[in-house]
Design an enzyme around this catalytic site. Sequence first.
Site, PDB file in Angstrom:
ATOM      1  N   LYS A   1       6.096  19.157  18.842  1.00 31.36           N
ATOM      2  CA  LYS A   1       6.831  19.949  19.847  1.00 31.36           C
ATOM      3  C   LYS A   1       7.701  21.078  18.805  1.00 31.36           C
ATOM      4  O   LYS A   1       7.916  20.637  17.483  1.00 31.36           O
ATOM      5  CB  LYS A   1       7.928  19.922  20.512  1.00 31.36           C
ATOM      6  CG  LYS A   1       9.490  19.019  20.197  1.00 31.36           C
ATOM      7  CD  LYS A   1      10.271  20.180  19.642  1.00 31.36           C
ATOM      8  CE  LYS A   1      11.194  19.130  19.326  1.00 31.36           C
ATOM      9  NZ  LYS A   1      12.277  19.606  18.320  1.00 31.36           N
TER      10      LYS A   1
ATOM     11  N   GLY B   1      11.411  14.460   9.294  1.00 29.03           N
ATOM     12  CA  GLY B   1      12.209  15.107   8.585  1.00 29.03           C
ATOM     13  C   GLY B   1      11.323  16.548   8.886  1.00 29.03           C
ATOM     14  O   GLY B   1      12.051  17.788   7.984  1.00 29.03           O
TER      15      GLY B   1
ATOM     16  N   GLY C   1       9.421  11.234  16.074  1.00 29.89           N
ATOM     17  CA  GLY C   1      10.110  10.600  16.096  1.00 29.89           C
ATOM     18  C   GLY C   1      10.530   9.884  17.408  1.00 29.89           C
ATOM     19  O   GLY C   1      10.693   8.755  18.321  1.00 29.89           O
TER      20      GLY C   1
ATOM     21  N   ASP D   1      16.508  14.647  22.159  1.00 29.52           N
ATOM     22  CA  ASP D   1      15.181  15.142  21.814  1.00 29.52           C
ATOM     23  C   ASP D   1      14.192  14.909  22.738  1.00 29.52           C
ATOM     24  O   ASP D   1      12.616  15.267  23.707  1.00 29.52           O
ATOM     25  CB  ASP D   1      14.576  15.267  21.049  1.00 29.52           C
ATOM     26  CG  ASP D   1      15.034  16.592  19.970  1.00 29.52           C
ATOM     27  OD1 ASP D   1      15.538  16.989  21.195  1.00 29.52           O
ATOM     28  OD2 ASP D   1      14.309  16.716  18.669  1.00 29.52           O
TER      29      ASP D   1
END
Length: 272
Positions: free
Chosen positions: A12, A97, A103, A137
């Site tokens: 996203k 990152g 994740g 998230d």
Amino acid sequence: MADSVVAHAPAKINVGLSVFPRRADGYHDIEGIFTTVSLHDSLSLGFFDGEGECLVDCPSMELPKENTFTAAYKAFCVLTGIKSSVRVTVDKRIPSGGGLGGGSSDAASFIQSVDRLFNTRLLPSQLYALALSVGSDVPFFMHALLEAGEGKPYAAYVSGRGELVERLPARGDFEVSLALPGIQVSTREAYCWLDEAADRGELGHNSFSGRDAWKAEWEKDIREWSFVNDFTVPVARRHGKISRVIDEMKESGAAFADMSGSGSTVFGVFAC
């Protein structure tokens, strides 16, 4: 009960993101527009001998022993009473990152996949609760899976600490280009830098708030967007390359460009 399940977990971008002061529980309230993009990880799930274990095989990246998959599976087993063990193989394409939610997306797709694998037929409310228990998230990606379906574009106004997700019409009039500056940004560090910048009054908050205002901005011509990501200033101050990449993206013809989430991925929005 299926023998195996294959799933895709999309990345996203945060088209715009406002982050508010730290709450008493340590979390931050946010407001923003999230939209999925075509970049994705792939998951393959099956059984293996054992009791209540989740074995994760990720050839391209070394994951810690306790990770989003193991956390999600523990929560799933507690809820359902399942005692079998599963193995998940991850083809990782979303960089770690990078502010692209890899994740979190993996966790949402994994939760839906184990529900299919065991045919537990959890209610949407149960899937959302599992998602939130893993990370802030994760609910967005669960909404994307349940409301749009795997592989379909999904956009939403997201608020609270990420658990309040209200679907918006996905747009098909632009393409997104991603640039990876080669910098890994820790989400924890990014929030510390943001809090410091907020204390100094340096954040450039979006000039609008509330679902209707964000929706109105989302529906504008992309050349008129005034979205702001509150993370961009504090993160780019430490990593000047991010600002240079944003400028280069605009010089290459992007109607809008910024950093996604807590960074460091830069996205450009191009009319099509």
